[in-house]
Motif scaffolding. Structure first.
Motif, PDB file in Angstrom:
ATOM      1  N   ARG A 264     -21.114  34.705  10.671  1.00  8.56           N
ATOM      2  CA  ARG A 264     -21.214  35.433   9.360  1.00  8.56           C
ATOM      3  C   ARG A 264     -19.757  36.442   9.638  1.00  8.56           C
ATOM      4  NH1 ARG A 264     -23.639  33.533   5.196  1.00  8.56           N
ATOM      5  NH2 ARG A 264     -22.281  32.008   6.170  1.00  8.56           N
ATOM      6  N   ASP A 265     -19.575  36.851  10.896  1.00  9.94           N
ATOM      7  CA  ASP A 265     -18.577  37.761  10.971  1.00  9.94           C
ATOM      8  C   ASP A 265     -18.979  38.981  10.582  1.00  9.94           C
ATOM      9  OD1 ASP A 265     -17.076  36.033  12.536  1.00  9.94           O
ATOM     10  OD2 ASP A 265     -16.015  35.379  11.033  1.00  9.94           O
ATOM     11  N   GLY A 266     -20.186  39.478  10.708  1.00 11.14           N
ATOM     12  CA  GLY A 266     -20.619  40.765  10.008  1.00 11.14           C
ATOM     13  C   GLY A 266     -20.614  40.964   8.693  1.00 11.14           C
ATOM     14  N   LYS A 267     -20.086  39.892   7.852  1.00  5.28           N
ATOM     15  CA  LYS A 267     -20.110  40.043   6.584  1.00  5.28           C
ATOM     16  C   LYS A 267     -21.207  39.500   5.694  1.00  5.28           C
ATOM     17  CE  LYS A 267     -14.769  39.960   6.961  1.00  5.28           C
ATOM     18  NZ  LYS A 267     -13.565  39.386   6.189  1.00  5.28           N
ATOM     19  N   LEU A 268     -21.617  40.222   4.566  1.00 10.03           N
ATOM     20  CA  LEU A 268     -23.056  39.521   3.765  1.00 10.03           C
ATOM     21  C   LEU A 268     -22.245  38.255   2.911  1.00 10.03           C
ATOM     22  CD1 LEU A 268     -25.712  40.294   3.047  1.00 10.03           C
ATOM     23  CD2 LEU A 268     -24.769  41.472   1.003  1.00 10.03           C
ATOM     24  N   ALA A 269     -22.983  37.195   3.111  1.00 12.89           N
ATOM     25  CA  ALA A 269     -22.398  36.151   2.575  1.00 12.89           C
ATOM     26  C   ALA A 269     -23.765  35.186   2.431  1.00 12.89           C
ATOM     27  CB  ALA A 269     -21.414  35.252   3.242  1.00 12.89           C
ATOM     28  N   GLU A 284     -32.502  33.041  -3.286  1.00 10.93           N
ATOM     29  CA  GLU A 284     -31.124  32.945  -2.551  1.00 10.93           C
ATOM     30  C   GLU A 284     -31.166  34.063  -1.557  1.00 10.93           C
ATOM     31  OE1 GLU A 284     -28.149  30.891  -5.820  1.00 10.93           O
ATOM     32  OE2 GLU A 284     -28.376  33.048  -5.762  1.00 10.93           O
ATOM     33  N   LEU A 285     -30.663  33.645  -0.285  1.00 10.08           N
ATOM     34  CA  LEU A 285     -30.779  34.614   0.790  1.00 10.08           C
ATOM     35  C   LEU A 285     -29.290  34.862   1.172  1.00 10.08           C
ATOM     36  CD1 LEU A 285     -33.061  34.608   3.740  1.00 10.08           C
ATOM     37  CD2 LEU A 285     -30.612  34.946   4.108  1.00 10.08           C
ATOM     38  N   PHE A 286     -28.981  35.958   1.169  1.00 12.47           N
ATOM     39  CA  PHE A 286     -27.614  36.581   1.890  1.00 12.47           C
ATOM     40  C   PHE A 286     -27.731  37.414   3.066  1.00 12.47           C
ATOM     41  CE2 PHE A 286     -27.612  35.812  -2.750  1.00 12.47           C
ATOM     42  CZ  PHE A 286     -26.297  35.235  -3.084  1.00 12.47           C
ATOM     43  N   THR A 287     -26.876  37.051   4.027  1.00  8.14           N
ATOM     44  CA  THR A 287     -27.175  37.829   5.056  1.00  8.14           C
ATOM     45  C   THR A 287     -25.852  38.146   5.895  1.00  8.14           C
ATOM     46  OG1 THR A 287     -28.445  38.117   7.179  1.00  8.14           O
ATOM     47  CG2 THR A 287     -27.515  36.001   6.716  1.00  8.14           C
ATOM     48  N   ASP A 288     -25.707  39.100   6.823  1.00  9.64           N
ATOM     49  CA  ASP A 288     -24.721  39.216   7.620  1.00  9.64           C
ATOM     50  C   ASP A 288     -24.795  38.720   9.157  1.00  9.64           C
ATOM     51  OD1 ASP A 288     -26.396  41.469   8.606  1.00  9.64           O
ATOM     52  OD2 ASP A 288     -24.831  42.776   8.184  1.00  9.64           O
ATOM     53  N   GLN A 289     -26.099  37.930   9.197  1.00  9.30           N
ATOM     54  CA  GLN A 289     -26.508  37.637  10.642  1.00  9.30           C
ATOM     55  C   GLN A 289     -25.723  36.358  10.876  1.00  9.30           C
ATOM     56  OE1 GLN A 289     -28.210  39.782  12.893  1.00  9.30           O
ATOM     57  NE2 GLN A 289     -27.222  41.081  11.304  1.00  9.30           N
ATOM     58  N   HIS A 348     -28.223  43.238   7.723  1.00  8.68           N
ATOM     59  CA  HIS A 348     -28.348  43.276   6.136  1.00  8.68           C
ATOM     60  C   HIS A 348     -28.714  42.084   5.555  1.00  8.68           C
ATOM     61  CE1 HIS A 348     -26.245  44.731   2.004  1.00  8.68           C
ATOM     62  NE2 HIS A 348     -27.398  44.597   1.976  1.00  8.68           N
ATOM     63  N   THR A 349     -29.925  41.997   4.852  1.00 11.80           N
ATOM     64  CA  THR A 349     -30.285  40.541   4.234  1.00 11.80           C
ATOM     65  C   THR A 349     -30.569  41.154   2.984  1.00 11.80           C
ATOM     66  OG1 THR A 349     -30.950  39.583   6.351  1.00 11.80           O
ATOM     67  CG2 THR A 349     -31.994  38.894   4.368  1.00 11.80           C
TER      68      THR A 349
END
Length: 358
Positions: A264-269, A284-289, A348-349
């Motif tokens: 992720r590089d710390g970005k929400l995706a 759908e799941l988005f996370t910065d982890q 952040h998720t």
């Protein structure tokens, strides 16, 4: 109060008399999220299906006694370290720390008395257009043998008509490790439907996963490519399509219980998508982890009952847990879980719900 975006009530009482509160956050079309302060648990998540019918899609208990009777992490916030640390040991700045082992030879989900067993405080509520609750917990230095005081702040927020956002932050007063996640078990047909999740279609935005040993610790090797294996969910496939193939990794996990490498590089995706064939619900799941643990409910064995009094059995639900990779404190080649004074751990998720187009 009918129509209110946020409500609070008492869900239960601990043996020492402390009250466990429940907070209800509402979106649109019947979308509703219920959180309890014990374990910062996501106790219920109610979402509409393709016909507009609403149902609870996470495993849990109708009454507080169920959460105390058996520790299954249903909907819980887990920490200080989600997933496993080999032999419960890690070193930091030349000092070795021995954690309690509670999963075979390894430490799992914070040890014997992790964050899922703590009573969190309500630090604030927001009854505006995006209703939210913020919970806090202070883990003292030495709790479960982890170094440093850890101040944790967690916010559940309804950020869309049928969307839940989860933000976790932590600060410390001395070098430590931290890795938090939410451990909800999802069944998009409904928590009491009795329908296994094996025919749910799963997509995971990852080219690699972590192969594990029989105790679920990542092997001393680089991440493996998913291509040509039963772990390839880059395109949507039923969870159960290849779960019984003769594959050593499936044997080690007794199904899927593996971390996918997201980078992720710390970005929400975007990280994953789950679709139920009957109800038409989609999550759908988005996370910065950097990792996503995909767990197909392999150790649910019918020994406890959940909502509606129904026994919880293997593959009744699945977890999609965003977090740092397991055993990372002992693997300098993995994303680092280290947190120093002055720094902030952030997670952040986002869980976005919808329905299949007709």
């Amino acid at each position: 109060m009918a129509g209110a975006k946020i409500e609070k009530d008492i869900f239960g009482t601990l043996s020492d008399g402390r009250k466990v509160e429940r907070i209800v956050l509402r979106g649109e079309g019947g979308f509703e999220v219920r959180i309890i302060t014990h374990g910062a648990v996501l106790q219920a998540l109610i979402a509409p299906d393709a016909n507009g019918n609403c149902d609870d899609v996470v495993l849990g208990h109708d009454a507080f006694a169920g959460y105390l009777a058996e520790r299954k992490f249903l909907g819980a916030t887990v920490g200080r370290y989600a997933n496993r640390i080999a032999k419960g040991q890690f070193s930091l700045d030349g000092e070795t720390f021995q954690l309690p082992v509670n999963n075979g030879p390894n430490a799992l989900h914070g040890g014997l008395d992790g964050f899922d067993r703590k009573l969190w405080e309500i630090a604030g509520v927001d009854d505006g257009t995006e209703p939210a609750v913020t919970l806090t917990y202070v883990s003292p230095h030495g709790e479960e043998n982890y170094p440093g005081r850890l101040d944790v702040r967690l916010t559940y927020r309804v950020t869309g008509p049928t969307e839940l956002s989860l933000i976790m932050e932590a600060r410390t007063d001395r070098p430590t490790i931290v890795n938090l996640t939410n451990h909800s078990f999802f069944n998009l047909e409904g928590a009491t439907s009795g329908t296994p999740i094996l025919d749910h279609k799963l997509t995971v935005a990852a080219d690699h996963f972590l192969a594990i040993d029989p105790t679920a610790i990542p092997l001393p090797e680089p991440p493996r490519a998913v291509a040509g294996t039963p772990f390839d969910f880059r395109n949507a496939r039923p969870v159960g399509e290849r779960i019984r193939e003769s594959d050593q990794q499936l044997r080690h996990g007794k199904g899927y219980d593996h971390t996918y490498c997201l980078g992720r590089d710390g970005k929400l995706a975007f990280a994953a998508r789950l679709e139920a064939p009957r109800s038409g619900r989609i999550m759908e799941l988005f996370t910065d982890q950097p990792g996503l643990q995909v767990y197909s409910g392999n150790y649910l064995d019918g020994t406890i009952s959940g909502k509606g009094g129904k026994l919880i059995r293997q593959s009744d639900a699945m977890c999609l847990e965003p977090h740092i990779w397991p055993n990372a404190p002992n693997r300098p080649d993995f994303p680092s879980p280290r947190l120093d004074p002055g720094g902030v751990y952030r997670h952040h998720t986002v869980y976005r719900f919808g329905v299949r187009a007709s």
